[in-house]
Motif scaffolding. Structure first.
Motif, mmCIF file in Angstrom:
data_model
loop_
_atom_site.group_PDB
_atom_site.id
_atom_site.type_symbol
_atom_site.label_atom_id
_atom_site.label_comp_id
_atom_site.label_asym_id
_atom_site.label_seq_id
_atom_site.Cartn_x
_atom_site.Cartn_y
_atom_site.Cartn_z
ATOM 1 N N GLN A 285 -29.414 -53.447 -1.772
ATOM 2 C CA GLN A 285 -30.751 -53.169 -1.234
ATOM 3 C C GLN A 285 -30.715 -52.854 0.262
ATOM 4 O OE1 GLN A 285 -33.070 -53.011 -3.640
ATOM 5 N NE2 GLN A 285 -31.312 -53.620 -4.889
ATOM 6 N N GLY A 286 -29.529 -52.938 0.858
ATOM 7 C CA GLY A 286 -29.423 -52.717 2.297
ATOM 8 C C GLY A 286 -29.663 -53.968 3.124
ATOM 9 N N PHE A 287 -29.737 -55.121 2.471
ATOM 10 C CA PHE A 287 -29.927 -56.381 3.185
ATOM 11 C C PHE A 287 -28.631 -56.722 3.924
ATOM 12 C CE2 PHE A 287 -30.395 -61.028 3.526
ATOM 13 C CZ PHE A 287 -31.663 -61.084 4.096
ATOM 14 N N PRO A 288 -28.721 -57.316 5.115
ATOM 15 C CA PRO A 288 -27.517 -57.582 5.912
ATOM 16 C C PRO A 288 -26.674 -58.750 5.367
ATOM 17 C CG PRO A 288 -29.449 -58.415 7.056
ATOM 18 C CD PRO A 288 -29.948 -57.671 5.831
ATOM 19 N N VAL A 289 -25.812 -58.438 4.415
ATOM 20 C CA VAL A 289 -24.852 -59.397 3.863
ATOM 21 C C VAL A 289 -23.482 -58.736 3.861
ATOM 22 C CG1 VAL A 289 -26.489 -60.664 2.395
ATOM 23 C CG2 VAL A 289 -25.325 -58.653 1.486
ATOM 24 N N ALA A 290 -22.449 -59.542 3.693
ATOM 25 C CA ALA A 290 -21.096 -58.993 3.576
ATOM 26 C C ALA A 290 -21.016 -58.131 2.320
ATOM 27 C CB ALA A 290 -20.087 -60.134 3.495
ATOM 28 N N LYS A 291 -20.093 -57.174 2.319
ATOM 29 C CA LYS A 291 -19.878 -56.341 1.130
ATOM 30 C C LYS A 291 -19.139 -57.170 0.093
ATOM 31 C CE LYS A 291 -17.422 -52.193 -0.475
ATOM 32 N NZ LYS A 291 -18.265 -51.980 -1.594
ATOM 33 N N ALA A 292 -19.706 -57.269 -1.099
ATOM 34 C CA ALA A 292 -19.073 -58.000 -2.200
ATOM 35 C C ALA A 292 -18.098 -57.049 -2.897
ATOM 36 C CB ALA A 292 -20.131 -58.504 -3.169
ATOM 37 N N TYR A 293 -16.815 -57.390 -2.907
ATOM 38 C CA TYR A 293 -15.801 -56.514 -3.520
ATOM 39 C C TYR A 293 -15.530 -56.851 -4.976
ATOM 40 C CZ TYR A 293 -14.512 -54.392 0.930
ATOM 41 O OH TYR A 293 -14.525 -53.682 2.102
ATOM 42 N N ALA A 294 -15.237 -58.122 -5.273
ATOM 43 C CA ALA A 294 -14.831 -58.448 -6.640
ATOM 44 C C ALA A 294 -14.939 -59.950 -6.890
ATOM 45 C CB ALA A 294 -13.398 -57.986 -6.896
ATOM 46 N N LEU A 295 -15.216 -60.275 -8.157
ATOM 47 C CA LEU A 295 -15.318 -61.659 -8.622
ATOM 48 C C LEU A 295 -14.221 -61.893 -9.647
ATOM 49 C CD1 LEU A 295 -16.899 -64.385 -9.079
ATOM 50 C CD2 LEU A 295 -18.203 -63.140 -10.820
ATOM 51 N N CYS A 296 -13.546 -63.036 -9.546
ATOM 52 C CA CYS A 296 -12.517 -63.409 -10.520
ATOM 53 C C CYS A 296 -12.899 -64.758 -11.130
ATOM 54 C CB CYS A 296 -11.152 -63.517 -9.861
ATOM 55 S SG CYS A 296 -9.856 -64.055 -11.003
ATOM 56 N N THR A 297 -13.147 -64.770 -12.430
ATOM 57 C CA THR A 297 -13.481 -66.018 -13.124
ATOM 58 C C THR A 297 -12.293 -66.560 -13.923
ATOM 59 O OG1 THR A 297 -14.382 -64.757 -14.974
ATOM 60 C CG2 THR A 297 -15.943 -65.455 -13.259
ATOM 61 N N ASP A 298 -11.141 -65.929 -13.795
ATOM 62 C CA ASP A 298 -9.922 -66.343 -14.491
ATOM 63 C C ASP A 298 -9.162 -67.356 -13.624
ATOM 64 O OD1 ASP A 298 -7.498 -66.637 -15.771
ATOM 65 O OD2 ASP A 298 -7.001 -64.500 -15.785
ATOM 66 N N ASP A 299 -9.242 -68.631 -13.994
ATOM 67 C CA ASP A 299 -8.577 -69.687 -13.223
ATOM 68 C C ASP A 299 -7.067 -69.491 -13.126
ATOM 69 O OD1 ASP A 299 -11.069 -70.825 -12.940
ATOM 70 O OD2 ASP A 299 -10.638 -72.598 -14.148
ATOM 71 N N ALA A 300 -6.495 -68.706 -14.024
ATOM 72 C CA ALA A 300 -5.040 -68.521 -14.037
ATOM 73 C C ALA A 300 -4.540 -67.753 -12.807
ATOM 74 C CB ALA A 300 -4.612 -67.790 -15.310
ATOM 75 N N VAL A 301 -5.395 -67.014 -12.132
ATOM 76 C CA VAL A 301 -4.943 -66.191 -11.000
ATOM 77 C C VAL A 301 -4.517 -67.078 -9.826
ATOM 78 C CG1 VAL A 301 -5.577 -64.391 -9.342
ATOM 79 C CG2 VAL A 301 -6.324 -64.218 -11.726
ATOM 80 N N ILE A 302 -5.419 -67.948 -9.342
ATOM 81 C CA ILE A 302 -5.070 -68.838 -8.218
ATOM 82 C C ILE A 302 -5.436 -70.296 -8.480
ATOM 83 C CG2 ILE A 302 -5.206 -66.990 -6.492
ATOM 84 C CD1 ILE A 302 -7.898 -68.364 -5.574
ATOM 85 N N GLY A 303 -5.886 -70.615 -9.701
ATOM 86 C CA GLY A 303 -6.218 -72.006 -10.019
ATOM 87 C C GLY A 303 -7.693 -72.320 -10.044
ATOM 88 N N ALA A 304 -8.545 -71.370 -9.654
ATOM 89 C CA ALA A 304 -10.001 -71.571 -9.653
ATOM 90 C C ALA A 304 -10.679 -70.210 -9.520
ATOM 91 C CB ALA A 304 -10.421 -72.478 -8.495
ATOM 92 N N ALA A 305 -11.941 -70.141 -9.933
ATOM 93 C CA ALA A 305 -12.723 -68.911 -9.770
ATOM 94 C C ALA A 305 -12.926 -68.631 -8.278
ATOM 95 C CB ALA A 305 -14.072 -69.050 -10.466
ATOM 96 N N PHE A 306 -13.024 -67.339 -7.932
ATOM 97 C CA PHE A 306 -13.199 -66.948 -6.535
ATOM 98 C C PHE A 306 -13.825 -65.558 -6.458
ATOM 99 C CE2 PHE A 306 -9.096 -65.277 -7.783
ATOM 100 C CZ PHE A 306 -9.050 -64.011 -7.202
ATOM 101 N N VAL B 250 -9.791 -54.815 -5.951
ATOM 102 C CA VAL B 250 -10.511 -54.633 -4.688
ATOM 103 C C VAL B 250 -10.273 -53.206 -4.188
ATOM 104 C CG1 VAL B 250 -10.770 -55.406 -2.298
ATOM 105 C CG2 VAL B 250 -10.393 -57.092 -4.130
ATOM 106 N N GLU B 251 -11.328 -52.435 -4.215
ATOM 107 C CA GLU B 251 -11.249 -51.028 -3.805
ATOM 108 C C GLU B 251 -10.692 -50.900 -2.390
ATOM 109 O OE1 GLU B 251 -14.349 -47.423 -2.751
ATOM 110 O OE2 GLU B 251 -15.028 -49.045 -4.051
#
Length: 169
Positions: A96-117, A36-37
């Protein structure tokens, strides 16, 4: 107190993380430092009261707040709780400049916290659980509904293929 107002308050804000939704905060902190930058701990983790089907957390640091959405723990249907799809849509729309939260990072490794997030920015705002907005004056409801319609109209101006979402139904 009106029913809609009570629901808005009951499902807004945060609470301590429920035992069944606890995560490995040390592992999450280490992952965020790498992915996460601008992230700098220490990390305080709370759970949003109304996270719907995917547990949703408020992650606070001394300088910034984030939101984490994760799949529920345990065995799920392959297409259920698709946080990866949420992340892709938010990322594409944000570019595109659409009003959404800034997406920082995706984790698909369940080993980090037990599920993707995924991690996104924390954006302050109001939560209305009752779509008829009984807690608002007629003038405020009109302004909210007008803004909602304008935002949905803007969303429909994007070509899904052109913004990288062409394979989404």
């Amino acid at each position: 107190m009106a029913e809609g107002v009570r629901s808005d308050e009951e499902f807004s804000g945060t609470k301590p993380v429920e035992e069944r939704h606890r995560i490995d905060e040390i592992s999450l902190d280490a992952w965020m430092r790498l992915h996460v930058e601008g992230y700098q701990g220490p990390l305080t983790v709370l759970q949003f009261k109304g996270g719907q089907s995917n547990p949703t957390y408020r992650l606070d640091t001394p300088t910034r707040s984030y939101v984490m959405r994760r799949k529920p723990f345990g065995k799920l249907l392959p297409s259920a709780h698709a946080v990866d799809r949420e992340y892709r849509v938010i990322s594409a729309l944000g570019k595109q400049g659409f009003p959404v939260a800034k997406a920082y990072a995706l984790c698909t490794d369940d080993a980090v916290i037990g599920a993707a997030f995924y991690i996104m920015s924390m954006e302050e705002g109001r939560v209305f659980w009752d779509p008829t907005l009984p807690s608002q004056s007629p003038e405020a409801r009109r302004a909210i509904f007008t803004s909602k319609i304008e935002t949905l109209a803007k969303l429909h101006t994007y070509d899904p293929q052109a913004i990288g979402l062409g394979e989404f139904g």
